[in-house]
Scaffold this motif. Sequence first.
Motif, short mmCIF file in Angstrom:
data_model
loop_
_atom_site.label_atom_id
_atom_site.label_comp_id
_atom_site.label_asym_id
_atom_site.label_seq_id
_atom_site.Cartn_x
_atom_site.Cartn_y
_atom_site.Cartn_z
N LEU A 1 -9.30 -3.56 8.98
CA LEU A 1 -10.17 -4.01 8.13
C LEU A 1 -9.42 -4.07 6.79
O LEU A 1 -8.96 -3.00 6.37
CB LEU A 1 -11.43 -3.20 7.80
N TRP A 2 -9.56 -5.17 6.19
CA TRP A 2 -9.15 -5.21 4.63
C TRP A 2 -10.37 -5.93 3.88
O TRP A 2 -11.23 -6.39 4.72
CB TRP A 2 -7.80 -5.97 4.66
N GLU A 3 -10.06 -6.15 2.70
CA GLU A 3 -11.23 -6.36 1.66
C GLU A 3 -12.26 -5.51 1.60
O GLU A 3 -13.08 -4.93 2.36
CB GLU A 3 -12.15 -7.73 1.90
N SER A 4 -12.38 -4.76 0.06
CA SER A 4 -13.11 -3.79 0.05
C SER A 4 -14.62 -3.91 0.45
O SER A 4 -15.44 -2.98 0.65
CB SER A 4 -12.96 -3.28 -1.33
N MET B 1 -4.11 3.37 0.70
CA MET B 1 -4.82 3.28 -0.59
C MET B 1 -3.84 3.42 -1.71
O MET B 1 -2.46 3.88 -1.44
CB MET B 1 -5.82 4.28 -0.79
N ALA B 2 -4.11 3.29 -2.92
CA ALA B 2 -3.27 3.38 -4.05
C ALA B 2 -4.29 3.94 -5.10
O ALA B 2 -5.02 3.56 -5.27
CB ALA B 2 -2.48 2.31 -4.50
N PRO B 3 -3.93 5.00 -5.74
CA PRO B 3 -4.76 5.51 -6.98
C PRO B 3 -4.96 4.46 -7.96
O PRO B 3 -4.00 3.66 -8.17
CB PRO B 3 -3.89 6.76 -7.38
N MET B 4 -6.30 4.60 -8.70
CA MET B 4 -6.55 3.73 -9.78
C MET B 4 -6.32 2.21 -9.27
O MET B 4 -5.80 1.35 -10.20
CB MET B 4 -5.49 4.08 -10.91
N SER B 5 -6.96 1.71 -8.34
CA SER B 5 -6.91 0.48 -7.72
C SER B 5 -8.08 0.01 -7.03
O SER B 5 -9.10 0.80 -7.05
CB SER B 5 -5.73 0.29 -6.67
N THR B 6 -8.03 -0.94 -6.36
CA THR B 6 -9.17 -1.40 -5.89
C THR B 6 -9.91 -0.82 -4.69
O THR B 6 -10.83 -0.37 -4.36
CB THR B 6 -9.13 -2.85 -5.20
N ALA B 7 -8.67 0.24 -4.11
CA ALA B 7 -8.95 1.16 -3.22
C ALA B 7 -9.54 2.25 -3.66
O ALA B 7 -10.39 3.00 -2.83
CB ALA B 7 -7.71 1.93 -2.66
N SER B 8 -9.99 2.50 -4.93
CA SER B 8 -10.96 3.47 -5.41
C SER B 8 -12.40 3.29 -5.06
O SER B 8 -13.07 4.16 -4.67
CB SER B 8 -10.79 3.62 -6.93
N LEU B 9 -12.66 2.20 -4.68
CA LEU B 9 -14.25 1.68 -4.25
C LEU B 9 -14.27 2.47 -2.90
O LEU B 9 -15.39 2.87 -2.51
CB LEU B 9 -14.47 0.44 -4.04
N ASN C 1 -1.70 -5.26 7.07
CA ASN C 1 -2.73 -6.31 6.25
C ASN C 1 -1.82 -7.52 5.70
O ASN C 1 -0.88 -7.16 4.66
CB ASN C 1 -3.03 -5.48 5.42
N PRO C 2 -1.66 -8.62 6.16
CA PRO C 2 -0.85 -9.51 5.77
C PRO C 2 -0.89 -10.23 4.37
O PRO C 2 -0.24 -10.67 3.56
CB PRO C 2 -1.01 -10.85 6.69
N ASN C 3 -2.33 -9.72 3.56
CA ASN C 3 -2.36 -10.10 2.27
C ASN C 3 -1.52 -8.95 1.49
O ASN C 3 -1.48 -9.22 0.30
CB ASN C 3 -3.89 -9.60 2.03
N GLY C 4 -1.19 -8.00 2.18
CA GLY C 4 -0.37 -6.81 1.34
C GLY C 4 -1.09 -6.22 0.09
O GLY C 4 -0.55 -6.30 -1.08
N ARG C 5 -2.34 -5.80 0.64
CA ARG C 5 -3.07 -5.12 -0.52
C ARG C 5 -3.86 -4.11 0.02
O ARG C 5 -4.02 -3.71 1.18
CB ARG C 5 -4.00 -6.10 -0.91
N VAL C 6 -4.25 -3.00 -0.66
CA VAL C 6 -5.27 -2.07 -0.56
C VAL C 6 -6.35 -2.23 -1.40
O VAL C 6 -6.49 -2.95 -2.19
CB VAL C 6 -4.34 -0.65 -1.05
N PRO C 7 -7.67 -1.88 -0.64
CA PRO C 7 -7.70 -0.80 0.45
C PRO C 7 -7.36 -1.66 1.75
O PRO C 7 -7.73 -2.93 1.84
CB PRO C 7 -9.01 -0.42 0.28
N THR C 8 -6.88 -0.73 2.82
CA THR C 8 -6.89 -1.28 4.24
C THR C 8 -7.34 -0.18 4.91
O THR C 8 -6.98 0.96 4.50
CB THR C 8 -5.49 -1.65 4.46
N ILE C 9 -8.26 -0.15 5.92
CA ILE C 9 -8.50 1.02 7.03
C ILE C 9 -8.29 0.46 8.46
O ILE C 9 -8.27 -0.59 8.47
CB ILE C 9 -10.00 1.30 6.69
#
Length: 216
Positions: A63-66, A7-15, A48-56
């Motif tokens: 899994l990626w995509e919130s 995760m990263a704070p204040m990002s889509t990972a907040s969901l 995550n080949p998309n290079g994005r958080v969130p990832t679990i």
Amino acid sequence: MSLTFYMAPMSTASLTEAVLAELDVPVEIVKVDIQAGGTRTPEFLAINPNGRVPTIVHDGTVLWESAAITLYLGEFFGVDAGLFPAPGPLRGEAMKWVVWSNVVLGEAAGRLSQSMSGDGAAEPGSRDYVPESQRSPEAAAKAHADLANAFAILESALENKPFLLGDYSLVDTHVHCFPLWMQMMELDMTTFPKVTAWTDACSKRPALVALTANSE
Ligand SMILES: N[C@@H](CCC(=O)N[C@@H](CS)C(=O)NCC(=O)O)C(=O)O
């Protein structure tokens, strides 16, 4: 059971952070520094080949995509916790709202954020950053109109019920993060009183109050 949350704070990972807080499951948190290129390292891209958080990563399942993550966590942990419907018509409603919130509401909110400068806009260094020269009043107006349309849909869904599925569920945990984000961007929400009241009610959930307090 092993569960790792990138995760990263204040990002889509907040969901996902909010969903995990409600579920109260043991989780290893890995903070990724987007501005420092943490989403572009070979190690992270291998997960995550998309290079994005969130990832679990849950027991080896990546899994990626919130939206997918919320639905997965809901199915895996939320049914027993009374926070997610068992398979059936209400499960269908849950899938509809979570996917819609990302694809329609969140997409318009993202465009609005990209069209603005300052607070709320993606930081330089982020994949979503749009340089000032590529921002336009027309793009902002279109994003605004699309967002208003999405909020009107949410407003009418909340006409006769306190939460999207009737009782509070992870669907509310997930979806309310979008109007919450827009409130932080100081978007005028006065024409959507039910959305505003519902967002406030979701934010007051003890798990989410504790999460906010711990991240301050
Ligand atoms: N559709 C994705 C979007 C995830 C996303 O865009 N995450 C951003 C942070 S808000 C990110 O990780 N950016 C990494 C980067 O810009 O390198 C989801 O819902 O999970």
